[in-house]
Design an enzyme around this catalytic site. Sequence first.
Site, PDB file in Angstrom:
ATOM      1  N   PHE A   1       0.868  -1.183   0.000  1.00  7.81           N
ATOM      2  CA  PHE A   1       0.000   0.000   0.000  1.00  7.81           C
ATOM      3  C   PHE A   1       0.912   1.243   0.000  1.00  7.81           C
ATOM      4  O   PHE A   1       0.747   2.166   0.778  1.00  7.81           O
ATOM      5  CB  PHE A   1      -0.913   0.054   1.229  1.00  7.81           C
ATOM      6  CG  PHE A   1      -1.753  -1.172   1.469  1.00  7.81           C
ATOM      7  CD1 PHE A   1      -2.948  -1.366   0.792  1.00  7.81           C
ATOM      8  CD2 PHE A   1      -1.358  -2.124   2.396  1.00  7.81           C
ATOM      9  CE1 PHE A   1      -3.738  -2.484   1.031  1.00  7.81           C
ATOM     10  CE2 PHE A   1      -2.132  -3.250   2.647  1.00  7.81           C
ATOM     11  CZ  PHE A   1      -3.328  -3.432   1.954  1.00  7.81           C
TER      12      PHE A   1
ATOM     13  N   ASP B   1       1.352  -1.415  -4.896  1.00 13.11           N
ATOM     14  CA  ASP B   1       0.150  -0.584  -4.819  1.00 13.11           C
ATOM     15  C   ASP B   1      -0.761  -0.948  -5.973  1.00 13.11           C
ATOM     16  O   ASP B   1      -0.305  -1.485  -6.993  1.00 13.11           O
ATOM     17  CB  ASP B   1       0.510   0.908  -4.871  1.00 13.11           C
ATOM     18  CG  ASP B   1      -0.567   1.795  -4.272  1.00 13.11           C
ATOM     19  OD1 ASP B   1      -0.514   2.068  -3.052  1.00 13.11           O
ATOM     20  OD2 ASP B   1      -1.492   2.190  -5.012  1.00 13.11           O
TER      21      ASP B   1
ATOM     22  N   ALA C   1      -3.207  -5.714  -2.928  1.00 13.44           N
ATOM     23  CA  ALA C   1      -2.183  -5.947  -1.907  1.00 13.44           C
ATOM     24  C   ALA C   1      -2.210  -7.371  -1.388  1.00 13.44           C
ATOM     25  O   ALA C   1      -1.157  -8.024  -1.259  1.00 13.44           O
ATOM     26  CB  ALA C   1      -2.366  -4.951  -0.763  1.00 13.44           C
TER      27      ALA C   1
ATOM     28  N   ASP D   1       0.791  -0.086   5.068  1.00 12.78           N
ATOM     29  CA  ASP D   1       0.110   1.163   5.430  1.00 12.78           C
ATOM     30  C   ASP D   1      -1.172   1.277   4.606  1.00 12.78           C
ATOM     31  O   ASP D   1      -1.262   2.075   3.668  1.00 12.78           O
ATOM     32  CB  ASP D   1       1.051   2.350   5.167  1.00 12.78           C
ATOM     33  CG  ASP D   1       0.444   3.675   5.603  1.00 12.78           C
ATOM     34  OD1 ASP D   1      -0.530   3.675   6.378  1.00 12.78           O
ATOM     35  OD2 ASP D   1       0.946   4.731   5.148  1.00 12.78           O
TER      36      ASP D   1
ATOM     37  N   CYS E   1      -5.131   4.205   9.599  1.00  8.56           N
ATOM     38  CA  CYS E   1      -5.629   5.584   9.599  1.00  8.56           C
ATOM     39  C   CYS E   1      -7.120   5.617   9.896  1.00  8.56           C
ATOM     40  O   CYS E   1      -7.821   6.558   9.523  1.00  8.56           O
ATOM     41  CB  CYS E   1      -5.309   6.282   8.275  1.00  8.56           C
ATOM     42  SG  CYS E   1      -6.005   5.463   6.819  1.00  8.56           S
TER      43      CYS E   1
END
Length: 403
Positions: free
Chosen positions: A232, A254, A284, A304, A345
């Site tokens: 990622f 990615d 991924a 990530d 996130c």
Amino acid sequence: MTDTARPAIRLMPKADARAIRWGAPWVYADNLVTDRRTRAMAPGTLAVLQDAERQEMALVAVNPASKIMARIIDRDPAAVVDHDWFARRLARALSLRARLYDAPFYRLIHAEADGLPGVVIDRFGDAAVIQPNAAWAEAHLDMLVAALVEVTGVSTVLKNAAGRARSLEGLDDESKVLIGTMPDAPVPVVMNGATYMADLAGGQKTGLFYDQRENQAFVQRLAAEARVLDVFSHVGGFGLAALAGGASHVTCVDASAPALDLAARGAEAMGQGAASFATRRGDAFETMTALEDEGLHFDLVVCDPPAFAPSKQALEAGLRAYEKVARAGARLVAPEGGYLALCSCSHAATLEKFRNACLRGIGRAGRAAQIIHTGEAGPDHPLHPQLAESGYLKAVIFRVLPA
């Protein structure tokens, strides 16, 4: 409606007025008295917030179409929101970033935490990209942009209207140039000794994620002579930092071909060629499975991913996805041991829940690990003490022990 003749909205008797007095920046619709008059307010209207006894509490921006019906704009109910008001907020934010960084590449405004609810501004030298993700900011955009140019001296200001937050506020998705001209090439950004190519015109979000700068610096310390996998990777956030840290080889994975192209251009700008840098485009999870099937292992694996748990409703499914990422990543760490950096996130996933999901995944990969670092967003992404959502980013870095 002028600043001298503002409407008022009032808290319900059951609402917790103390939380607002102590700094909470949002007021949800079910905590407000709503009638035909309040429901008719245009999104972005500035109003005076009153408690249940009609005592004035703050100046708020109202959006009857949003679950967050009122956002605190100023603790002074009589505050005048004009050019000077914006300039003061921007100057206060700039003073922190100027102390932290020796070059003007950073997040300048981090929404509520910098006193501009729903507003994100990232700076790229002489250019700034603004995301006005709340109706009040859209309504005051010309004033905000003029103050931004005055305070920072930027010559280009771009509006990025992509993203879920604007749709929740009932706003359009039209991105455009507000001041200056659109850059005709990606903007090179140097962080941690690595060169990143930020596409301000067509990249994700504002073109580059500044929030991982501190975590990338820590990973860089583990990268000397390491074989590194950055999953990622976007434009090579962790991978290029690892290259700058002396990695022997980096592979970036990615789903976006344009993002990988920018990563490769960043590596080229750093003087790194095919002998030390490669990209693989694809899903991924499928790519990590393929790498394992190929018998490949790495000294340092970084994952990530995007927000798997963007809301409380998506939390359980998101935690399962983070566990799956951790399992796949741990299986790619070299049998003799190495490092695994896992990030989230998702503001709905607390650090504890995220960390536990990662540990389950590592355990199910048949590996044991030590936690050697826990990180969050850098200081240009300050936390609002009464807003958990502002602390969305988590990074947990493990030392994976020999199998």
